[in-house]
Design an enzyme around this catalytic site. Sequence first.
Site, PDB file in Angstrom:
ATOM      1  N   CYS A 278       0.816  -1.153   0.329  1.00 58.33           N
ATOM      2  CA  CYS A 278      -0.233   0.081  -0.096  1.00 58.33           C
ATOM      3  C   CYS A 278       1.073   1.469  -0.341  1.00 58.33           C
ATOM      4  O   CYS A 278       2.661   1.579  -0.572  1.00 58.33           O
ATOM      5  CB  CYS A 278      -1.197  -0.191   0.945  1.00 58.33           C
ATOM      6  SG  CYS A 278      -0.403  -0.042   2.465  1.00 58.33           S
TER       7      CYS A 278
ATOM      8  N   ASN B  42       2.660   1.685   4.064  1.00 58.55           N
ATOM      9  CA  ASN B  42       2.480   0.482   5.492  1.00 58.55           C
ATOM     10  C   ASN B  42       2.353   0.591   6.603  1.00 58.55           C
ATOM     11  O   ASN B  42       2.887  -0.217   7.096  1.00 58.55           O
ATOM     12  CB  ASN B  42       3.825  -0.391   4.675  1.00 58.55           C
ATOM     13  CG  ASN B  42       4.196  -1.542   5.255  1.00 58.55           C
ATOM     14  OD1 ASN B  42       4.989  -1.756   5.826  1.00 58.55           O
ATOM     15  ND2 ASN B  42       3.505  -2.029   5.045  1.00 58.55           N
TER      16      ASN B  42
ATOM     17  N   CYS C 129      -1.256   0.656   7.260  1.00 67.73           N
ATOM     18  CA  CYS C 129      -2.765   0.671   7.253  1.00 67.73           C
ATOM     19  C   CYS C 129      -2.890  -0.749   7.379  1.00 67.73           C
ATOM     20  O   CYS C 129      -3.630  -1.822   7.605  1.00 67.73           O
ATOM     21  CB  CYS C 129      -4.016   1.850   6.958  1.00 67.73           C
ATOM     22  SG  CYS C 129      -4.007   3.380   7.765  1.00 67.73           S
ATOM     23  N   ARG C 130      -3.302   0.000   5.314  1.00 61.69           N
ATOM     24  CA  ARG C 130      -4.266  -1.389   4.475  1.00 61.69           C
ATOM     25  C   ARG C 130      -2.977  -2.479   4.520  1.00 61.69           C
ATOM     26  O   ARG C 130      -3.947  -4.140   4.798  1.00 61.69           O
ATOM     27  CB  ARG C 130      -3.876  -1.476   2.786  1.00 61.69           C
ATOM     28  CG  ARG C 130      -5.595  -0.004   2.925  1.00 61.69           C
ATOM     29  CD  ARG C 130      -5.853   0.350   2.028  1.00 61.69           C
ATOM     30  NE  ARG C 130      -4.591   1.343   1.911  1.00 61.69           N
ATOM     31  CZ  ARG C 130      -4.794   2.171   0.377  1.00 61.69           C
ATOM     32  NH1 ARG C 130      -5.137   2.196  -0.508  1.00 61.69           N
ATOM     33  NH2 ARG C 130      -3.290   3.062   0.190  1.00 61.69           N
ATOM     34  N   SER C 131      -1.904  -2.348   4.162  1.00 61.29           N
ATOM     35  CA  SER C 131      -0.789  -3.892   3.728  1.00 61.29           C
ATOM     36  C   SER C 131      -0.504  -4.452   4.961  1.00 61.29           C
ATOM     37  O   SER C 131      -0.902  -5.823   5.070  1.00 61.29           O
ATOM     38  CB  SER C 131       0.167  -3.685   2.881  1.00 61.29           C
ATOM     39  OG  SER C 131       1.207  -2.113   3.339  1.00 61.29           O
TER      40      SER C 131
ATOM     41  N   ASP D  50      -8.702   3.518   1.685  1.00 59.22           N
ATOM     42  CA  ASP D  50      -7.493   3.567   2.819  1.00 59.22           C
ATOM     43  C   ASP D  50      -7.994   4.440   3.732  1.00 59.22           C
ATOM     44  O   ASP D  50      -8.327   5.106   4.207  1.00 59.22           O
ATOM     45  CB  ASP D  50      -6.036   4.571   2.267  1.00 59.22           C
ATOM     46  CG  ASP D  50      -4.884   4.882   3.004  1.00 59.22           C
ATOM     47  OD1 ASP D  50      -5.185   4.341   4.233  1.00 59.22           O
ATOM     48  OD2 ASP D  50      -4.132   4.906   2.425  1.00 59.22           O
TER      49      ASP D  50
END
Length: 157
Positions: free
Chosen positions: A8, A11, A13-15, A124
């Site tokens: 993401c 690095n 939140c999402r990934s 995000d």
Amino acid sequence: MISVLFVCLGNICRSPMAEAVFRHQLEEAGLEKKIQVDSAGTGDWHIGEPPHTGTQNLLREHGISFQGIHARQIQSEDFTSFDYLIVMDESNFTNVTALDQAASSRVHRLVDFIPDTTYKEVPDPYFTGDFEETYQLVKAGCQGILRMIYEKHNLPY
């Protein structure tokens, strides 16, 4: 060993959420020794930081460990070390494929593994604040990736 890298922007939140969720799914399936998982960001703003507190709280709620996950930036060796590079949005896709065009066949959007979704990318939560929405998409996408790996690599169920 099969390897998956989630990517993401920062690095945090999402990934890292996807890394933790996929790691959890692998452990439940008994595949943690057959499939390696990691995460990275295209930017360098948060290198060394743990996941965002919103990500941490959500993972705790679902009983998923994020131990050992710290932000890092994608590196050139990632393009040869990982079989699958899974991005969260179009910006990530563009940035990752620009870094190594030869690896573009191994770069995939997470939402492409979610059947019947209307989402074009994983929002995000750093900006939307909706960590639960992101989690639901990440969970479904990781399940789809695991299904694909089972089929493509002839792993026993």
